[in-house]
Design a protein around this motif. Structure first.
Motif, PDB file in Angstrom:
ATOM      1  N   THR A  57     -11.923   6.155 -13.623  1.00 29.09           N
ATOM      2  CA  THR A  57     -11.871   5.333 -13.341  1.00 29.09           C
ATOM      3  C   THR A  57     -10.248   4.523 -12.010  1.00 29.09           C
ATOM      4  O   THR A  57     -11.110   4.051 -11.556  1.00 29.09           O
ATOM      5  CB  THR A  57     -11.760   4.406 -14.352  1.00 29.09           C
ATOM      6  OG1 THR A  57     -12.561   4.437 -14.986  1.00 29.09           O
ATOM      7  CG2 THR A  57     -11.072   2.567 -13.832  1.00 29.09           C
ATOM      8  N   TYR A  58      -9.409   5.187 -11.801  1.00 26.68           N
ATOM      9  CA  TYR A  58      -8.064   5.276 -11.126  1.00 26.68           C
ATOM     10  C   TYR A  58      -7.916   5.480 -10.466  1.00 26.68           C
ATOM     11  O   TYR A  58      -6.955   5.255  -9.701  1.00 26.68           O
ATOM     12  CB  TYR A  58      -7.436   4.282 -11.867  1.00 26.68           C
ATOM     13  CG  TYR A  58      -7.810   3.369 -13.074  1.00 26.68           C
ATOM     14  CD1 TYR A  58      -7.703   3.692 -14.762  1.00 26.68           C
ATOM     15  CD2 TYR A  58      -7.778   2.470 -12.858  1.00 26.68           C
ATOM     16  CE1 TYR A  58      -7.499   2.554 -15.554  1.00 26.68           C
ATOM     17  CE2 TYR A  58      -7.620   1.051 -13.452  1.00 26.68           C
ATOM     18  CZ  TYR A  58      -8.120   1.165 -14.964  1.00 26.68           C
ATOM     19  OH  TYR A  58      -8.286   0.140 -15.543  1.00 26.68           O
ATOM     20  N   ASP A  59      -8.263   6.531  -9.763  1.00 34.06           N
ATOM     21  CA  ASP A  59      -7.902   8.408  -9.616  1.00 34.06           C
ATOM     22  C   ASP A  59      -8.420   7.397  -7.239  1.00 34.06           C
ATOM     23  O   ASP A  59      -7.149   7.958  -7.549  1.00 34.06           O
ATOM     24  CB  ASP A  59      -8.610   9.403  -8.989  1.00 34.06           C
ATOM     25  CG  ASP A  59      -8.281  10.317  -8.991  1.00 34.06           C
ATOM     26  OD1 ASP A  59      -7.337  10.753  -9.000  1.00 34.06           O
ATOM     27  OD2 ASP A  59      -8.951  10.786  -7.839  1.00 34.06           O
ATOM     28  N   ARG A  60      -9.479   6.561  -7.047  1.00 30.90           N
ATOM     29  CA  ARG A  60      -9.098   6.879  -5.778  1.00 30.90           C
ATOM     30  C   ARG A  60      -8.626   5.112  -5.389  1.00 30.90           C
ATOM     31  O   ARG A  60      -8.475   4.499  -5.135  1.00 30.90           O
ATOM     32  CB  ARG A  60     -10.629   5.941  -5.465  1.00 30.90           C
ATOM     33  CG  ARG A  60     -11.257   7.599  -5.566  1.00 30.90           C
ATOM     34  CD  ARG A  60     -12.945   7.025  -5.046  1.00 30.90           C
ATOM     35  NE  ARG A  60     -12.756   8.422  -4.824  1.00 30.90           N
ATOM     36  CZ  ARG A  60     -15.106   8.870  -4.172  1.00 30.90           C
ATOM     37  NH1 ARG A  60     -15.102   7.238  -4.397  1.00 30.90           N
ATOM     38  NH2 ARG A  60     -15.398   9.665  -3.831  1.00 30.90           N
ATOM     39  N   CYS A  61      -7.855   4.106  -6.604  1.00 33.35           N
ATOM     40  CA  CYS A  61      -7.014   3.284  -7.112  1.00 33.35           C
ATOM     41  C   CYS A  61      -6.149   3.026  -7.542  1.00 33.35           C
ATOM     42  O   CYS A  61      -5.962   2.194  -9.129  1.00 33.35           O
ATOM     43  CB  CYS A  61      -7.585   1.941  -7.218  1.00 33.35           C
ATOM     44  SG  CYS A  61      -9.240   1.420  -8.831  1.00 33.35           S
TER      45      CYS A  61
ATOM     46  N   PRO B 210       0.673  -1.322   0.047  1.00 37.39           N
ATOM     47  CA  PRO B 210      -0.108  -0.193  -0.102  1.00 37.39           C
ATOM     48  C   PRO B 210       1.272   1.400   0.212  1.00 37.39           C
ATOM     49  O   PRO B 210       0.049   2.441  -0.475  1.00 37.39           O
ATOM     50  CB  PRO B 210      -0.845   0.023   1.816  1.00 37.39           C
ATOM     51  CG  PRO B 210      -0.816  -1.583   1.922  1.00 37.39           C
ATOM     52  CD  PRO B 210       0.257  -1.914   1.027  1.00 37.39           C
ATOM     53  N   ALA B 211       2.224   1.012   0.792  1.00 37.11           N
ATOM     54  CA  ALA B 211       2.695   2.766   0.243  1.00 37.11           C
ATOM     55  C   ALA B 211       3.420   2.828  -0.882  1.00 37.11           C
ATOM     56  O   ALA B 211       3.816   4.178  -1.301  1.00 37.11           O
ATOM     57  CB  ALA B 211       4.262   2.109   1.680  1.00 37.11           C
ATOM     58  N   GLU B 212       2.971   2.270  -1.446  1.00 36.32           N
ATOM     59  CA  GLU B 212       3.420   2.215  -3.542  1.00 36.32           C
ATOM     60  C   GLU B 212       2.195   3.162  -3.672  1.00 36.32           C
ATOM     61  O   GLU B 212       2.465   3.508  -5.334  1.00 36.32           O
ATOM     62  CB  GLU B 212       3.761   0.834  -4.439  1.00 36.32           C
ATOM     63  CG  GLU B 212       5.017   0.058  -3.409  1.00 36.32           C
ATOM     64  CD  GLU B 212       6.200   1.327  -3.895  1.00 36.32           C
ATOM     65  OE1 GLU B 212       6.816   1.406  -3.456  1.00 36.32           O
ATOM     66  OE2 GLU B 212       7.080   1.122  -4.725  1.00 36.32           O
ATOM     67  N   GLU B 213       1.076   3.684  -3.071  1.00 35.51           N
ATOM     68  CA  GLU B 213       0.323   3.874  -4.196  1.00 35.51           C
ATOM     69  C   GLU B 213       0.648   5.794  -4.547  1.00 35.51           C
ATOM     70  O   GLU B 213      -0.161   5.242  -5.486  1.00 35.51           O
ATOM     71  CB  GLU B 213      -1.131   3.946  -3.182  1.00 35.51           C
ATOM     72  CG  GLU B 213      -1.775   4.378  -3.326  1.00 35.51           C
ATOM     73  CD  GLU B 213      -3.479   3.895  -2.562  1.00 35.51           C
ATOM     74  OE1 GLU B 213      -4.482   5.027  -2.520  1.00 35.51           O
ATOM     75  OE2 GLU B 213      -3.446   3.045  -2.006  1.00 35.51           O
ATOM     76  N   ALA B 214       1.252   6.042  -3.678  1.00 37.17           N
ATOM     77  CA  ALA B 214       1.650   7.220  -4.009  1.00 37.17           C
ATOM     78  C   ALA B 214       2.477   7.488  -5.550  1.00 37.17           C
ATOM     79  O   ALA B 214       2.355   8.473  -5.694  1.00 37.17           O
ATOM     80  CB  ALA B 214       2.326   7.704  -3.076  1.00 37.17           C
ATOM     81  N   LYS B 215       3.204   6.354  -5.077  1.00 43.93           N
ATOM     82  CA  LYS B 215       4.359   5.722  -6.427  1.00 43.93           C
ATOM     83  C   LYS B 215       3.546   5.772  -7.705  1.00 43.93           C
ATOM     84  O   LYS B 215       3.810   7.077  -9.001  1.00 43.93           O
ATOM     85  CB  LYS B 215       5.402   5.356  -6.391  1.00 43.93           C
ATOM     86  CG  LYS B 215       6.346   4.677  -7.803  1.00 43.93           C
ATOM     87  CD  LYS B 215       7.217   3.672  -7.919  1.00 43.93           C
ATOM     88  CE  LYS B 215       7.457   4.368  -6.124  1.00 43.93           C
ATOM     89  NZ  LYS B 215       8.649   2.599  -6.438  1.00 43.93           N
ATOM     90  N   ALA B 216       1.938   5.207  -7.654  1.00 43.23           N
ATOM     91  CA  ALA B 216       1.075   4.795  -8.570  1.00 43.23           C
ATOM     92  C   ALA B 216       0.787   5.725  -9.453  1.00 43.23           C
ATOM     93  O   ALA B 216       0.017   5.913 -10.248  1.00 43.23           O
ATOM     94  CB  ALA B 216       0.409   3.249  -7.836  1.00 43.23           C
ATOM     95  N   LYS B 217      -0.288   6.231  -7.847  1.00 47.20           N
ATOM     96  CA  LYS B 217      -1.026   8.410  -8.456  1.00 47.20           C
ATOM     97  C   LYS B 217       0.136   8.993  -9.274  1.00 47.20           C
ATOM     98  O   LYS B 217      -0.349   9.530 -10.378  1.00 47.20           O
ATOM     99  CB  LYS B 217      -0.975   8.552  -7.019  1.00 47.20           C
ATOM    100  CG  LYS B 217      -1.598  10.410  -7.120  1.00 47.20           C
ATOM    101  CD  LYS B 217      -3.040   9.539  -7.603  1.00 47.20           C
ATOM    102  CE  LYS B 217      -4.496  10.837  -7.465  1.00 47.20           C
ATOM    103  NZ  LYS B 217      -3.614  11.855  -7.915  1.00 47.20           N
ATOM    104  N   ARG B 218       1.152   9.223  -9.128  1.00 42.64           N
ATOM    105  CA  ARG B 218       2.252  10.201  -9.242  1.00 42.64           C
ATOM    106  C   ARG B 218       2.175   9.686 -10.975  1.00 42.64           C
ATOM    107  O   ARG B 218       1.707  10.428 -12.248  1.00 42.64           O
ATOM    108  CB  ARG B 218       3.371  10.072  -9.162  1.00 42.64           C
ATOM    109  CG  ARG B 218       3.696  10.612  -8.506  1.00 42.64           C
ATOM    110  CD  ARG B 218       5.207  10.768  -7.841  1.00 42.64           C
ATOM    111  NE  ARG B 218       6.351   9.721  -7.886  1.00 42.64           N
ATOM    112  CZ  ARG B 218       5.763   9.975  -6.655  1.00 42.64           C
ATOM    113  NH1 ARG B 218       5.387  10.178  -5.135  1.00 42.64           N
ATOM    114  NH2 ARG B 218       7.050   8.690  -6.408  1.00 42.64           N
TER     115      ARG B 218
END
Length: 780
Positions: free
Chosen positions: A120-124, A74-82
């Motif tokens: 679609t993916y802003d929250r996930c 879950p800590a990688e979510e910020a990287k995925a958001k970028r």
């Protein structure tokens, strides 16, 4: 039904040539996948991740570090958001780069994709990374499997289709780099010219200052004049040199554009005159049952790329013209640019008019129907705009943009032919040999009405009939045209005769398509057809390989001793098989294309009760059963018998499998298969018991000369028809199943009475009436 190509702009990259050629490698290879691999690749995309995003952002997508994101952390979510934000930003940036009317639709599409992915993916955002990783890994697997399969095939060089596709893709890369290079050179020219104008204005200012020196005191005037004269001399020398440099820049850029236009012409010729023509040819053969034409999405992609590159180069040439007008210099530039502008306009006109195509061919009518002569005049650019050969209702349709495919198309849903005007026919030509075509027309503009195109295209030839009895002859005309029309022909010329192997290919294609099976016509089948077509007895295929068959032999002249043509006989076989016997053909139970003598030779070497199914020589759409058995009139003699042919009418009453089940003297399907092993799965289940006091009648067929009692389960009561078949049971004359005649069949399969089959059918029809119930009442 009609399609126009949608034009889109691509991003200009400032990467080096080497890195540009190394990127997009996976997507280029994925687009070259064929067959099932291509379908699997396309299935990776959808609303969750549009294929357009993969296509237009291929380079960007393949350079991102998707694998660096740990999906289970879950800590990688910020990287995925970028990564998500960068993807959306890249799409929005690409959308904003689209300018002019030509890029309007693509701008809308890319903007829509950006919003869709954001929503679609802003929250996930990790799901986006998971999705893209899956897509890229799957593409890599499919490409690798295709590469391995190619290597396992013996290390052969890739087939000609893949080679052509690779050649086209490489040419596009070369064109893109050339267009990028001229864009860079144009910017340099523009900057140089802007600086030249600044220096030219500086020179004018110095001249103005020199003109105003007369108002100064002599000493000051002399000093200022010397300084200004020196400065002017320097500036003018620079202007002279720079003017020469600008001229060279312009000429060099013009030469580069000429080279690019040459490459564009070559690429367009390859796509339109080879690939598109081959697609149309495959589409034509699909009308005869060939493989579905497919490949239109690839052609569309190529045409979009062509349109984009042509438009970019045209805009560059227009900017060059503007710069030349802004700063006229001595030299041939105006003439050169005018010629370039004219040439590239011709290229884009050819592209637009050539890619206005019909994706799904109409069955018989569409839009404006014109005759063969009118079609010839159209292709000669002789105006026939106000002429038509009939009246079509509901022949106007609005073109619609389809986001999923990026196409503009029109679908005519309710057209009907109200009236047709036929031409005077010549010689033996019949109405079913008269060809018409459907003319589709449309008009649209690009570049803010800068270019206006009137596009038109003709459908494949169609035949207009007024009764179902004309269908088989009309089908012959269409089949011959689809099979043997040559690319670029004058409408609608086809050869009067073709080589027999060419016709065999067309007949096999038609037959396999109607059977929905890979089991087409074997070499033996084709020899049988050749014997029929040429009234020959040769069994050697080579004897027919160089022979030609004419249209008249195919479907104008009757076969010897018959009142039907070769095609009418073959089409009758196809219709019979398609409607009633397809499973049996696909099972291999029907030999079909066997003559009487061949059947006799084959069966006499087999045990009694061996039978085969062959098509009737004497009747259109008929199939007969031939079997070997003892001669009832001469002990010890074995003969081959041929049953009266069945037609589609017979099988609408009782199926082939049930008829074979009825005949107990038929034991083995040639060569040695017990008949129940082959046909039992098609037998009709036994009728249920009496309901409400009524006994259901049952139809069975018998051949009196070969009737034996049917085996019945213990305690079962023989049915009415079974009793009729037994020689030990007598019935009142008014309930005889068959008339007492001995001419129903003979050892040669020839029939003395013309109406024998009609009598048999009449009896079967009688059996469907309440007669059986009357008999049942009498016996009770």
């Amino acid at each position: 039904m009609s399609q126009a190509i949608h034009h889109g702009k691509t991003e200009q990259s400032n990467k080096t040539q080497a890195s540009e050629r190394s990127t997009m490698a996976m997507w280029i290879q994925a687009q070259q996948l064929q067959g099932e691999a291509s379908h699997q690749m396309q299935a990776l995309y959808g609303q969750h991740f549009p294929i357009e995003v993969r296509h237009y952002l291929a380079q960007w997508i393949e350079t991102q570090l998707w694998d660096s994101v740990e999906l289970d952390n879950p800590a990688e979510e910020a990287k995925a958001k970028r990564l998500l934000d960068n993807l959306v930003a890249e799409l929005q940036r690409r959308a904003q780069l689209q300018g002019g009317e030509d890029g309007f639709l693509l701008k809308i599409k890319l903007g829509h994709c950006a919003n869709q992915l954001k929503s679609t993916y802003d929250r996930c955002p990790l799901e986006l990374v998971r999705c893209i990783k899956h897509i890229l890994h799957s593409e890599q697997r499919l490409v690798q499997e295709a590469t391995n399969a190619s290597s396992e095939a013996g290390g052969q060089a890739m087939d000609s289709l893949s080679q052509r596709h690779q050649q086209i893709n490489q040419a596009f890369e070369e064109l893109r780099l050339a267009t990028q290079e001229t864009e860079n050179e144009l910017r340099k020219l523009q900057h140089s010219q802007e600086y030249f104008i600044i220096q030219y204005q500086e020179n004018l200012r110095i001249q103005a200052q020199l003109s105003n020196l007369s108002s100064l005191p002599p000493a000051e005037r002399t000093q200022r004049e010397t300084t200004l004269q020196s400065k002017r001399a320097t500036v003018e020398a620079w202007l002279t040199r720079e003017a020469t440099t600008l001229q060279k820049y312009r000429l060099d850029l013009s030469e580069q554009h000429q080279k690019t236009l040459g490459l564009l012409r070559k690429q367009q010729t390859l796509i339109l005159d080879e690939e598109l023509i081959q697609w149309k040819r495959r589409q034509q053969l699909a009308g005869n049952g060939g493989p579905h034409e497919g490949g239109l999405d690839v052609l569309q992609s190529w045409c979009e790329k062509l349109a984009d590159l042509i438009w970019q180069n045209r805009q560059q040439i227009r900017r060059c013209e503007h710069l030349t007008q802004q700063l006229p210099l001595p030299g041939p530039m105006e003439e050169l640019l005018s010629k370039l502008n004219s040439d590239i306009t011709d290229i884009i006109s050819a592209l637009v008019t050539s890619t206005f195509i019909i994706e799904k061919q109409p069955p018989q009518v569409k839009a404006v129907i014109v005759s063969e002569q009118q079609a010839k005049a159209l292709l000669k650019n002789e105006s026939t705009h106000s002429e038509s050969s009939g009246e079509i209702l509901n022949n106007n349709c609005v073109m619609e943009y389809h986001q999923a495919t990026g196409t503009l198309s029109a679908h005519f849903r309710n057209m009907s032919l109200k009236r047709i005007k036929r031409s005077d026919r010549r010689g033996a030509e019949s109405v079913t040999e008269e060809k018409f075509t459907v003319l589709f027309e449309s008009q649209f503009s690009v570049g803010g009405n800068e270019l206006v195109f009137h596009v038109k295209t003709l459908s494949l030839p169609v035949v207009v009939i007024v009764h179902g009895s004309q269908d088989n002859n009309a089908t012959a005309t269409v089949l011959w045209d689809n099979a043997f029309a040559e690319p670029g022909r004058v409408p609608f010329i086809v050869p009067e005769k073709v080589l027999w192997p060419q016709l065999c290919e067309a007949l096999d294609m038609k037959y396999k398509a109607e059977m929905h099976s890979g089991r087409g016509l074997s070499e033996d089948n084709l020899v049988f057809l050749a014997q029929k077509a040429f009234s020959s007895s040769s069994n050697n295929p080579e004897d027919y390989s160089k022979m030609t068959i004419s249209w008249a032999q195919f479907n104008r002249e009757s076969l010897p001793g018959r009142n039907f043509t070769f095609w009418q006989w073959f089409d009758g076989v196809v219709e019979l098989m398609k409607k009633h016997l397809k499973p049996h053909w696909n099972d291999g139970a029907i030999l079909g294309f066997v003559n009487k003598q061949q059947a006799q030779d084959m069966l006499l070497s087999k045990p009694n009760g061996t039978f085969l199914l062959r098509f009737s020589d004497s009747e259109i759409g008929g199939i007969t059963i031939a079997w070997v058995a003892e001669n009832p009139n001469k002990s010890g003699e074995r003969l081959v018998w041929n049953l009266l042919p069945y037609t589609t009418k017979d099988f609408s009453i009782r199926s082939l499998a049930d008829r074979i089940s009825d005949l107990n003297h038929l034991l083995y399907l040639y060569p040695d298969q017990p008949k129940d092993e082959v046909f039992a799965k098609y037998y009709t289940p036994p009728l249920s018991k009496a309901v409400d006091g009524y006994v259901k009648p049952q139809i069975k067929q018998v051949v009196p000369e070969f009737t034996t009692p049917n085996p019945e389960p213990s305690g079962a009561t023989p049915s009415f028809m079974d009793q009729t078949a037994s020689p030990s049971v007598t019935h009142p004359n008014n309930f005889s199943v068959y008339p007492p005649i001995d001419t129903m069949l003979d050892a040669d399969g020839d029939f003395d009475l013309e109406d024998t089959m009609d009598v048999a059918r009449h009896v079967e029809e009688l059996l469907r009436r309440p007669m059986a119930n009357q008999w049942s009442s009498q016996q009770s």
